[in-house]
Design a protein around this motif. Structure first.
Motif, PDB file in Angstrom:
ATOM      1  N   GLU A  71       0.672  -1.525   0.025  1.00  0.00           N
ATOM      2  CA  GLU A  71       0.308   0.447   0.073  1.00  0.00           C
ATOM      3  C   GLU A  71       1.100   1.196   0.254  1.00  0.00           C
ATOM      4  O   GLU A  71       0.329   2.168  -0.405  1.00  0.00           O
ATOM      5  CB  GLU A  71      -1.251   0.032   1.470  1.00  0.00           C
ATOM      6  N   THR A  72       2.232   1.530   0.333  1.00  0.00           N
ATOM      7  CA  THR A  72       2.824   2.459   0.335  1.00  0.00           C
ATOM      8  C   THR A  72       3.065   2.461  -0.573  1.00  0.00           C
ATOM      9  O   THR A  72       3.495   4.065  -1.131  1.00  0.00           O
ATOM     10  CB  THR A  72       3.951   2.357   1.716  1.00  0.00           C
ATOM     11  N   LEU A  74       2.172   1.413  -3.436  1.00  0.00           N
ATOM     12  CA  LEU A  74       1.302   1.869  -4.285  1.00  0.00           C
ATOM     13  C   LEU A  74       1.134   3.542  -4.237  1.00  0.00           C
ATOM     14  O   LEU A  74       0.638   3.851  -5.352  1.00  0.00           O
ATOM     15  CB  LEU A  74      -0.110   1.244  -3.818  1.00  0.00           C
ATOM     16  N   GLU A  75       0.824   4.349  -2.653  1.00  0.00           N
ATOM     17  CA  GLU A  75       0.854   5.528  -2.480  1.00  0.00           C
ATOM     18  C   GLU A  75       1.712   6.399  -3.557  1.00  0.00           C
ATOM     19  O   GLU A  75       1.960   7.488  -3.727  1.00  0.00           O
ATOM     20  CB  GLU A  75       0.682   5.567  -0.643  1.00  0.00           C
ATOM     21  N   GLU A  76       3.098   5.780  -3.234  1.00  0.00           N
ATOM     22  CA  GLU A  76       3.666   6.501  -3.535  1.00  0.00           C
ATOM     23  C   GLU A  76       4.187   6.616  -4.804  1.00  0.00           C
ATOM     24  O   GLU A  76       4.006   7.524  -5.815  1.00  0.00           O
ATOM     25  CB  GLU A  76       5.067   6.364  -3.300  1.00  0.00           C
ATOM     26  N   VAL A  78       1.773   6.343  -6.673  1.00  0.00           N
ATOM     27  CA  VAL A  78       0.201   7.587  -7.492  1.00  0.00           C
ATOM     28  C   VAL A  78       0.625   8.716  -7.816  1.00  0.00           C
ATOM     29  O   VAL A  78       0.371   9.432  -8.479  1.00  0.00           O
ATOM     30  CB  VAL A  78      -0.672   7.359  -6.887  1.00  0.00           C
ATOM     31  N   LYS A  79       1.071   9.244  -6.950  1.00  0.00           N
ATOM     32  CA  LYS A  79       1.971  10.464  -5.902  1.00  0.00           C
ATOM     33  C   LYS A  79       2.623  11.037  -7.394  1.00  0.00           C
ATOM     34  O   LYS A  79       2.798  12.136  -7.961  1.00  0.00           O
ATOM     35  CB  LYS A  79       3.221  10.113  -4.724  1.00  0.00           C
ATOM     36  N   SER A  89      -5.479  13.819 -10.981  1.00  0.00           N
ATOM     37  CA  SER A  89      -6.224  12.220 -10.455  1.00  0.00           C
ATOM     38  C   SER A  89      -5.841  11.001 -10.884  1.00  0.00           C
ATOM     39  O   SER A  89      -6.042  10.630 -12.125  1.00  0.00           O
ATOM     40  CB  SER A  89      -7.726  12.185  -9.862  1.00  0.00           C
ATOM     41  N   VAL A  92      -7.780   4.382  -8.670  1.00  0.00           N
ATOM     42  CA  VAL A  92      -7.217   3.373  -7.670  1.00  0.00           C
ATOM     43  C   VAL A  92      -8.511   2.170  -7.414  1.00  0.00           C
ATOM     44  O   VAL A  92      -9.497   1.914  -7.160  1.00  0.00           O
ATOM     45  CB  VAL A  92      -6.572   3.829  -6.344  1.00  0.00           C
ATOM     46  N   ARG A  94      -8.948  -1.249  -6.258  1.00  0.00           N
ATOM     47  CA  ARG A  94      -8.522  -2.760  -5.776  1.00  0.00           C
ATOM     48  C   ARG A  94      -9.856  -3.482  -5.724  1.00  0.00           C
ATOM     49  O   ARG A  94     -10.841  -3.245  -5.703  1.00  0.00           O
ATOM     50  CB  ARG A  94      -8.359  -2.045  -4.400  1.00  0.00           C
TER      51      ARG A  94
END
Length: 102
Positions: A71-72, A74-76, A78-79, A89, A92, A94
């Motif tokens: 998850e971390t 994935l967040e990075e 996307v950022k 945007s 995402v 899941r």
């Protein structure tokens, strides 16, 4: 297993026009995927949606499927995608899937 699908429209968030060619965007996304995940599958697609103004928007879109990404990470990812491709945007999605490597 967890499967994540990203939908990345290629129109620039400021100009509302595609500024990065699809092939170049594909290379950028491929490189970022290998930084944050073990790999993935990228498809070229056409996205269509109704803008808040009521205008219908059709844009080139990349669809990226990832299996078992943290998850971390994935967040990075996307950022980074939003910053490099100048996106407002990224969708995402899941889901839990029954997948095996045979």
């Amino acid at each position: 297993m967890k499967k994540v699908t990203l939908y990345i429209g290629l129109n620039d968030k400021d100009t509302k026009q595609q500024k990065i060619e699809t092939v170049e965007a594909f290379k950028i996304v491929s490189n970022l995927v290998t930084v944050f995940a073990d790999g993935g599958t990228i498809y070229s697609a056409t996205g269509i949606y109704k803008h808040e103004s009521g205008e219908i928007v059709i844009e080139n879109t990349l669809r990226v499927e990832l299996i078992e990404i943290a998850e971390t990470a994935l967040e990075e990812l996307v950022k980074a995608l939003k910053a490099v491709l100048n996106q407002e945007s990224v969708i995402v999605q899941r889901e839990t899937v029954n997948t095996e490597i045979a």
